[in-house]
Design a protein around this motif. Structure first.
Motif, PDB file in Angstrom:
ATOM      1  N   GLY A 255      -9.021  -1.756   2.866  1.00  0.00           N
ATOM      2  CA  GLY A 255      -8.455  -2.526   1.763  1.00  0.00           C
ATOM      3  C   GLY A 255      -9.438  -3.525   1.185  1.00  0.00           C
TER       4      GLY A 255
ATOM      5  N   LEU B 202       0.814  -1.219   0.000  1.00  0.00           N
ATOM      6  CA  LEU B 202       0.000   0.000   0.000  1.00  0.00           C
ATOM      7  C   LEU B 202       0.843   1.263   0.000  1.00  0.00           C
ATOM      8  CD1 LEU B 202      -2.972  -0.919   2.364  1.00  0.00           C
ATOM      9  CD2 LEU B 202      -2.802  -1.111  -0.127  1.00  0.00           C
TER      10      LEU B 202
ATOM     11  N   ILE C  53      -3.407  -7.870  -0.675  1.00  0.00           N
ATOM     12  CA  ILE C  53      -2.688  -6.736  -0.097  1.00  0.00           C
ATOM     13  C   ILE C  53      -1.709  -7.264   0.940  1.00  0.00           C
ATOM     14  CG2 ILE C  53      -2.911  -4.742   1.424  1.00  0.00           C
ATOM     15  CD1 ILE C  53      -5.426  -3.973  -0.021  1.00  0.00           C
TER      16      ILE C  53
END
Length: 233
Positions: free
Chosen positions: A90, A52, A77
């Motif tokens: 997310g 991220l 992620i």
């Protein structure tokens, strides 16, 4: 299976690329969000590992734009952002899974295999077709219950076919799935690997559709007639 890895930390990125490659994945590694965003459209990726906190473009922005474009590749992620709000953001933003750093390589691989399995509509981890069984996690293949010694590339190629029964796969697609950026591919590489699979698993395991591509053989033929596999074209 070909994986897109977007990670700016050189130690983590290099470790993931090396580790996942050793486990049978083909990995393309990009270190910033802008380049990684564009890369998804450049090859037939099976899944994405996305950090991220990326330079040039934040991972959540990358993910949101992919989903806005209708891209449905599974995204894992992998980040240091570990609060509940971060995880919810997310997942609600389009991620299929969320794993916090530090992590274990084995868990990353297992989560990727689960995402790819679900994408292909499979509920069991072991692929089966006729007398052939392939366990992607263990990198193990059996025919009629007997272990068959395959190389990593041969297993990867067989997995592509077993994930797409009934589909014709062009040679160019097979090359794109098996090889990452910068890998050199000889003109007859795919044909050599298919010849090896036929010799080891039976002449009927892969069908040739001349001028079109290759397809998994009929289930009744797979794993049979191994003795004459070397005569297959």
């Amino acid at each position: 299976m070909r994986i897109l890895l977007i990670e700016d930390d050189p130690m983590i990125g290099d470790g993931l690329r090396a580790g996942l490659t050793q486990l049978g994945f083909t990995v393309d590694w990009f270190r910033d969000g802008a380049t990684g965003f564009a890369a998804l459209a450049s090859a037939p990726y099976d899944a994405v590992v996305l950090d991220l906190g990326l330079p040039a473009r934040d991972g959540l922005d990358v993910l949101a734009q992919w989903r806005a474009q209708g891209r449905d590749e599974p995204v894992l992620i992998l980040t240091a952002r570990d609060t509940l709000d971060d995880r919810l953001q997310g997942l609600h933003g389009g991620a299929d899974d969320y794993l916090c750093k530090p992590f274990a390589l084995a868990e990353v691989a297992a989560r990727l295999q689960a995402l790819i399995r679900r994408r292909h509509g499979r509920v069991t981890p072991v692929l089966r077709h006729g007398a052939i069984a392939l366990d992607p996690a263990a990198r193990a293949v059996t025919r009629a219950g007997q272990i068959v010694d395959l190389t990593g590339r041969e297993i990867a190629l067989l997995e592509l076919f077993m994930n797409a029964p009934g589909r014709v796969l062009p040679r160019a697609l097979l090359e794109e799935k098996l090889y990452g950026w910068g890998d050199e591919v000889d003109s007859n590489t795919i044909e050599v690997y298919i010849h090896h699979l036929r010799r080891k698993l039976g002449s009927g395991v892969i069908r040739t559709l001349r001028g079109v591509g290759y397809a998994l053989g009929d289930a009744d033929d797979c794993g049979e007639n191994a003795a004459d596999a070397g005569a297959a074209s």
